[in-house]
Design a protein around this motif. Structure first.
Motif, PDB file in Angstrom:
ATOM      1  N   LEU A 127      -6.635   0.178   5.972  1.00  0.00           N
ATOM      2  CA  LEU A 127      -6.771   1.644   5.914  1.00  0.00           C
ATOM      3  C   LEU A 127      -5.433   2.342   6.140  1.00  0.00           C
ATOM      4  CD1 LEU A 127     -10.169   2.529   7.592  1.00  0.00           C
ATOM      5  CD2 LEU A 127      -9.436   3.011   5.279  1.00  0.00           C
ATOM      6  N   PHE A 152      -3.506   2.123   3.006  1.00  0.00           N
ATOM      7  CA  PHE A 152      -4.039   3.126   2.068  1.00  0.00           C
ATOM      8  C   PHE A 152      -3.526   4.516   2.431  1.00  0.00           C
ATOM      9  CE2 PHE A 152      -8.174   0.755   0.696  1.00  0.00           C
ATOM     10  CZ  PHE A 152      -7.398  -0.060  -0.103  1.00  0.00           C
ATOM     11  N   PHE A 153      -3.516   4.803   3.731  1.00  0.00           N
ATOM     12  CA  PHE A 153      -3.093   6.133   4.183  1.00  0.00           C
ATOM     13  C   PHE A 153      -1.627   6.382   3.825  1.00  0.00           C
ATOM     14  CE2 PHE A 153      -1.411   8.968   7.546  1.00  0.00           C
ATOM     15  CZ  PHE A 153      -2.115  10.106   7.187  1.00  0.00           C
ATOM     16  N   TYR A 177       0.051   4.762   1.588  1.00  0.00           N
ATOM     17  CA  TYR A 177       0.126   4.767   0.117  1.00  0.00           C
ATOM     18  C   TYR A 177      -0.214   6.169  -0.410  1.00  0.00           C
ATOM     19  CZ  TYR A 177      -1.845   4.442  -4.562  1.00  0.00           C
ATOM     20  OH  TYR A 177      -2.179   4.692  -5.869  1.00  0.00           O
ATOM     21  N   SER A 178      -1.259   6.783   0.203  1.00  0.00           N
ATOM     22  CA  SER A 178      -1.674   8.112  -0.262  1.00  0.00           C
ATOM     23  C   SER A 178      -0.570   9.144   0.007  1.00  0.00           C
ATOM     24  CB  SER A 178      -2.989   8.529   0.391  1.00  0.00           C
ATOM     25  OG  SER A 178      -2.784   8.938   1.702  1.00  0.00           O
ATOM     26  N   SER A 226       2.079   8.464  -2.529  1.00  0.00           N
ATOM     27  CA  SER A 226       1.605   8.803  -3.871  1.00  0.00           C
ATOM     28  C   SER A 226       1.557  10.318  -4.088  1.00  0.00           C
ATOM     29  CB  SER A 226       0.227   8.181  -4.056  1.00  0.00           C
ATOM     30  OG  SER A 226      -0.262   8.457  -5.308  1.00  0.00           O
ATOM     31  N   VAL A 227       1.084  11.033  -3.057  1.00  0.00           N
ATOM     32  CA  VAL A 227       1.027  12.503  -3.154  1.00  0.00           C
ATOM     33  C   VAL A 227       2.440  13.048  -3.343  1.00  0.00           C
ATOM     34  CG1 VAL A 227       0.579  14.609  -1.828  1.00  0.00           C
ATOM     35  CG2 VAL A 227      -1.132  12.802  -1.884  1.00  0.00           C
ATOM     36  N   ARG A 273       3.745  12.081  -6.921  1.00  0.00           N
ATOM     37  CA  ARG A 273       3.115  12.846  -7.993  1.00  0.00           C
ATOM     38  C   ARG A 273       3.429  14.330  -7.890  1.00  0.00           C
ATOM     39  NH1 ARG A 273      -2.640   9.952  -9.108  1.00  0.00           N
ATOM     40  NH2 ARG A 273      -2.916  11.629 -10.578  1.00  0.00           N
TER      41      ARG A 273
END
Lengths: 385, 104
Positions: B18, B21-22, B24-25, B28-29, B32
């Protein structure tokens, strides 16, 4: 600490003894959490994406309302709006809808100036001449067409008009352009047979963003048959569409929540005779009520924490790596053209913690409370059932 | 004393996944926002777009912000809905400040 570890060890052994029952609870619990979390991730991502992208939307859109419905707006309104102090530009927008009987899909046709260049999410170019068009990825896919090929659309006189495709929007922009067909402005006016001197609506740019509301008020005062829609209202629409009161949240979210409540209720309304007997035996061999409550607390923690973490992981993979493939048909409705979602992984830790609190705590309570009732009863009675 | 170690290990693994993922997010945010957002905003600005192209089944679901005031989802939360997407969209909030002028 050692005491808790030993009780945890016993709790795990106890869970393993009833492995099929506990495994099925973990599977259902994980599924419920993953559905809840998927909706939260999806709506939060779309909400933030919309509010970030639409920041560049026109400050005010002015529509003409006739008999309670959106009507074409006369071009002379533009001059009147331009005269309002604080207004930067006021430009007519030409757009409309087109039902394509061939593919049973709806397109949004938009008229653009022929001098638009430099759109980085467009492969090819914008229409610069009559008879040209640029299309969204969805239109390109559904019509099996692309740059350099022709597309026939039927105009308001029921005549097929041939357009040459000069540009296709990339898939990254699908959330905005999936169903768009951009035509040269004059082409669009001719195609829809719009009355001369009228437009679909007017896009207004206001110099000072703090004056947008005032300008909108003045437009409404000056032109009472219009409806000014401010940028904040546009953004607020998407905030509302994806908030917790929205249908998506209410339907799927509440069904998942009800499923979880049934699960917790089933646990809370009674423990099996086997579990009661186990509590009785533990009491008889010297465990006190506190130890049994700690044991049940750990049993609850093992099941709920494992399910919660697995559910969140599954939801993250489902929404951000697989593009919400399971939820997409629910959102899609009857839309033929539907964008391939590439959700930006905006994560709100607050939402996750709230969901954790709202699911783990009731489950633990529903595990501990019935056991507490059994553990305060005389061991002999409990063992005899 | 093996089971509890296994449980703690599995839980830690889940927490690590998790956390990955956090982060990564977050990355990624950021990526992008830097790479895609300006291009999307440019598109919205130049084409003067007002809505997301999610639901194309009806006028008021394609352009929820531009729809007529009298549409099922905007006027009454419980009014009968025809299109499935309409039942996904919540009713709009009422305007924050409304001035009504009465005249003869």
């Amino acid at each position: 600490m050692i005491r808790h570890l030993k009780i945890l060890e016993y709790a795990l052994s106890s869970l393993v003894r009833r492995k099929f029952k506990n495994l099925s609870i973990i599977v259902v619990y994980t599924l419920t959490i993953s559905v809840l979390a998927s909706i939260l991730f999806l709506t939060h991502s779309l909400k933030l994406e919309a509010s970030n992208i639409l920041l560049e939307a026109p400050d005010v859109i002015v529509q003409k309302i006739s008999a309670g419905r959106h009507d074409l707006i006369p071009a002379e309104y533009i001059t009147k709006i331009r005269d309002i102090p604080g207004v930067g530009t006021a430009k007519p927008r030409y757009w409309g809808y087109y039902y394509d009987a061939l593919t049973h899909s709806n397109y949004t046709l938009l008229g653009s100036d022929s001098n638009l260049t430099g759109l980085s999410l467009l492969k090819g170019s914008m229409p610069s001449d009559s008879g040209q068009c640029a299309i969204g990825k969805g239109v390109s896919d559904v019509r099996l067409t692309g740059i350099g090929r022709e597309m026939i659309l039927v105009d308001s006189k029921n005549t097929g008009v041939v357009f040459t495709i000069v540009g296709v929007f990339s898939s990254e922009s699908s959330l905005l352009t999936n169903d768009l067909v951009i035509l040269e402005k004059e082409d669009l006016i001719k195609f829809f047979g719009l009355k001369a001197g009228s437009a679909t609506d007017i896009a207004v740019k206001v110099h000072n963003e703090n004056e947008v509301q005032t300008v909108a008020g003045k437009i409404k005062q000056l032109l009472p048959d219009t409806r000014p829609i401010t940028k904040s209202e546009i953004i607020r629409t998407y905030d509302t569409v994806f908030n917790w009161r929205s249908g998506m949240m209410l339907t799927i979210f509440s069904s998942a929540l009800i499923a979880f409540c049934i699960l917790a209720w089933d646990k809370a309304t009674g423990i099996s005779a086997e579990e009661k007997q186990e509590i009785g035996i533990l009491k008889a061999i010297g465990w006190d009520t506190g130890d049994i409550l700690v044991l049940k607390f750990w049993e609850g923690i093992v099941v709920s924490l494992t399910s919660f973490l697995l559910g969140i992981i599954a939801a993250f993979i489902h929404v951000f790596f697989l593009g919400a493939t399971i939820l997409a048909p629910v959102i899609k409705g009857w839309s033929v053209l539907f964008p391939d979602f590439r959700f930006v992984p905006y994560i709100d830790l607050y939402q996750i913690f709230v969901m954790g609190f709202l699911t783990i705590a009731p489950y633990i309570a529903s595990t501990v409370i019935p056991s507490w009732k059994a553990s305060v009863t005389d061991p002999e009675n409990v063992m005899r059932g | 004393m093996i089971k509890h170690r296994f449980f703690i290990g599995v839980t830690l693994l889940e927490v690590i996944i998790l956390s990955i993922f956090f982060f990564y997010s977050l990355a990624s945010v950021q990526t992008r926002s830097r790479d895609e957002m300006p291009a999307k905003r440019q598109l919205v600005k130049l084409l003067e777009l007002t809505d997301l192209a999610i639901w194309t089944e009806a006028r008021y679901t394609r352009h929820p912000s531009q729809a007529d005031l009298f549409t099922p989802f905007q006027e009454f939360p419980s009014s009968l809905e025809h299109f499935p997407a309409g039942s996904i969209i919540a009713p709009l909030k009422s305007a924050e400040s409304t001035t009504m002028i009465f005249g003869r």
